[in-house]
Write an enzyme that holds these catalytic residues in place. Structure first.
Site, mmCIF file in Angstrom:
data_model
loop_
_atom_site.group_PDB
_atom_site.id
_atom_site.type_symbol
_atom_site.label_atom_id
_atom_site.label_comp_id
_atom_site.label_asym_id
_atom_site.label_seq_id
_atom_site.Cartn_x
_atom_site.Cartn_y
_atom_site.Cartn_z
ATOM 1 N N LYS A 97 0.817 -1.197 0.000
ATOM 2 C CA LYS A 97 0.000 0.000 0.000
ATOM 3 C C LYS A 97 0.853 1.251 0.000
ATOM 4 O O LYS A 97 0.573 2.212 -0.689
ATOM 5 C CB LYS A 97 -0.874 0.001 1.249
ATOM 6 N N ARG A 98 1.892 1.201 0.809
ATOM 7 C CA ARG A 98 2.674 2.424 0.987
ATOM 8 C C ARG A 98 3.534 2.767 -0.217
ATOM 9 O O ARG A 98 3.653 3.914 -0.600
ATOM 10 C CB ARG A 98 3.553 2.297 2.241
#
Ligand code: GLU
Length: 506
Positions: free
Chosen positions: A247-248
């Site tokens: 996600k990051r």
């Protein structure tokens, strides 16, 4: 090869289901279906702070959407605490586990010291050597111990992996890891072994982030006297710059719900996910579910990273939109017309199924997702047009008004309102007005639909029908004449359904 395969997925119900989970689920499911085996669902919910039943529900809902049905479960680890306690007692009695009384602060201090001395930050095994008197004293101090596993201090542990091959680990690299927390909850490496043994799992197929855990698990299997399952570690899913999909770090969306909401079909996603690390040959990209069951094999899973190619996913989705059952796609379109707020549930429900199917037919080669389909086809199904401000400026100028009026009147006279009859009639009419199809096609499309993209002009007219075509021509002519196309949306819509971004609405 035929044996009673028993495989499982063991997701932690913490957060939204993601691509990696679907890939592990699919490969296990394919393996089970191929071998007439059993696919088990188990939730690893011992991280009680982060786990939730909601997340477990969301995972099951996603598996159902993808058609990955499980045969057994769901099991929940938190309902099996007694089993882990018994197994831990067995290890303790056999001298393969010991209580550790070190506090978090003490461990942290040891870690800092070790780091400062440039040493390893593994647990120093100090509690392995406690005498019964030491233990009594520590208990009297009110300390609540954890249980640690006595990991062999020397030698190697070999993982025979069906994907990675033989991988050797030096035992000295591991420490006496915790198997039971002070409150009795097991840690992952311990619980997973008891569960897989109890459930008679024959093949552990999972992401390769767990390869490094496997030596710990193998040593536990041995200490508990259990036979080993076979292991297969699947290559990590990477983004196009070959970073782990997370996600990051990457732009790529990993939550499965976002693909569903984004208008992807489950069969397209399934086909796409199957190719994340697996290939049948270097040509075939399209696989039906049945074909996957027939052709999948762990031997053809690559050992290195699987790159997530968003373009390919879009291409596959378009493929399945083009070849899908029109009835089903029509109903999905109905759902997305509401989701995308193009119309109300009531309005969508009132649309005849055949009309929706025709729209699917007109658009399926032009769109990649159901969202795109709903958004670009919406104008054929609702009277509320969203005029593109650029197109209005370019095409809807006062000089087209007479042409629109002429079309509105004369097309009303046509005996049949089909693309075949419309084409010569419109051409003739335009010529009589001193115009041509080339010059008038785009203005007409904007008048009828609000935009210049989409199916051919005659197909649009035929779909709308005689009355609606004439009505739209007439109404837009009036709006141009009175300059209302440039007025704010709210006024024109009576304040009801304004949508941002349009220059006007009819
Ligand atoms: N809860 C672990 C995970 O989701 C399970 C790993 C395994 O399959 O052993 O990564």
């Amino acid at each position: 090869m035929s044996y009673r395969a028993r495989v499982r997925i063991a997701p932690s119900p913490t957060g939204a289901p993601h691509i990696g989970l679907a890939r592990t689920a699919l490969f296990n499911w394919l393996f089970a279906r191929q071998h007439g085996g059993t696919f088990v669902l188990r939730f690893e919910d011992t991280d009680t702070e982060r786990s939730s039943r909601q997340s477990a529900q969301a995972i099951m809902e996603t598996l159902r959407w993808l058609g990955l049905d499980w045969d057994e479960g769901p099991y929940y680890q938190m309902e099996r605490l007694e089993r882990y306690r018994q197994a831990a007692q067995r290890l303790l009695a056999a001298g393969r586990a010991y209580h550790c009384y070190c506090t978090v602060e003490e461990l942290e201090a040891k870690r800092r010291r070790a780091l400062a001395q440039g040493g390893q930050v593994r647990y120093d095994r100090s509690c392995r050597r406690l005498s019964p008197d030491d233990e009594k004293r520590l208990i009297a101090e009110g300390r609540r111990p954890v249980l640690r596993f006595k990991f062999p201090e020397s030698g190697v542990t070999v993982v025979e992996d069906l994907v990675k091959g033989q991988v050797e680990f030096d035992n000295a690299e591991f420490d006496d890891f915790i198997i039971l927390r002070s409150d009795g909850r097991p840690t992952y490496n311990f619980a997973v072994v008891i569960d897989d043994a109890d459930l008679k799992i024959t093949h552990v197929i999972r992401g390769d982030e767990h390869l490094n855990n496997t030596p710990k698990q193998i040593q536990l299997y041995r200490a508990l006297g259990y036979g080993l399952p076979q292991f297969a570690h699947l290559p990590m899913v990477l983004d196009q710059s070959r970073h782990k999909l997370s996600k990051r770090r990457s732009q790529i969306e990993t939550s499965l719900k976002s693909y569903r909401d984004g208008g992807f079909l489950p069969e397209a996603l399934l086909n796409f996910i199957a190719r994340l690390g697996w290939a049948y040959d270097d040509k075939q990209e399209i696989f039906s579910r049945e074909e996957l069951i027939e052709k999948f094999s762990l031997e053809r899973v690559g050992a290195s990273g699987a790159v997530f190619d968003e373009e390919k996913l879009l291409w596959l989705n378009q493929h399945y939109l083009m070849h899908g059952d029109p009835g089903r796609l029509g109903e999905l379109l109905r759902e997305f017309l509401v989701r995308q707020e193009i119309m109300s549930t009531q309005e969508a429900q009132a649309l005849p199924a055949e009309r929706l199917q025709t729209v699917v037919g007109l658009f399926k080669e032009r769109v990649h997702t159901l969202v795109e389909l709903a958004e670009s086809a919406g104008y054929l199904l609702t009277e509320r047009l969203q005029f593109d401000p650029q197109e209005v400026k370019k095409f809807l100028t006062p000089d087209v008004v007479p042409l629109l009026r002429a079309l509105a009147t004369e097309l009303g006279e046509l005996s049949e309102f089909t693309p075949e009859r419309l084409e010569p009639a419109v051409r003739a009419l335009l010529a009589a007005q001193g115009s041509s199809l080339k010059a008038a096609a785009q203005p007409c499309r904007v008048v009828l639909t609000g935009v210049t993209r989409g199916p051919g002009l005659f197909e649009i007219m035929a779909f709308l029908g005689r009355e609606e075509t004439a009505k739209r021509l007439e109404r837009t002519a009036r709006l141009i004449e009175t300059g209302q196309l440039n007025r704010p949306l709210v006024e024109q819509n009576g304040g009801s359904r304004e949508r941002p971004g349009g220059a006007g609405s009819a």
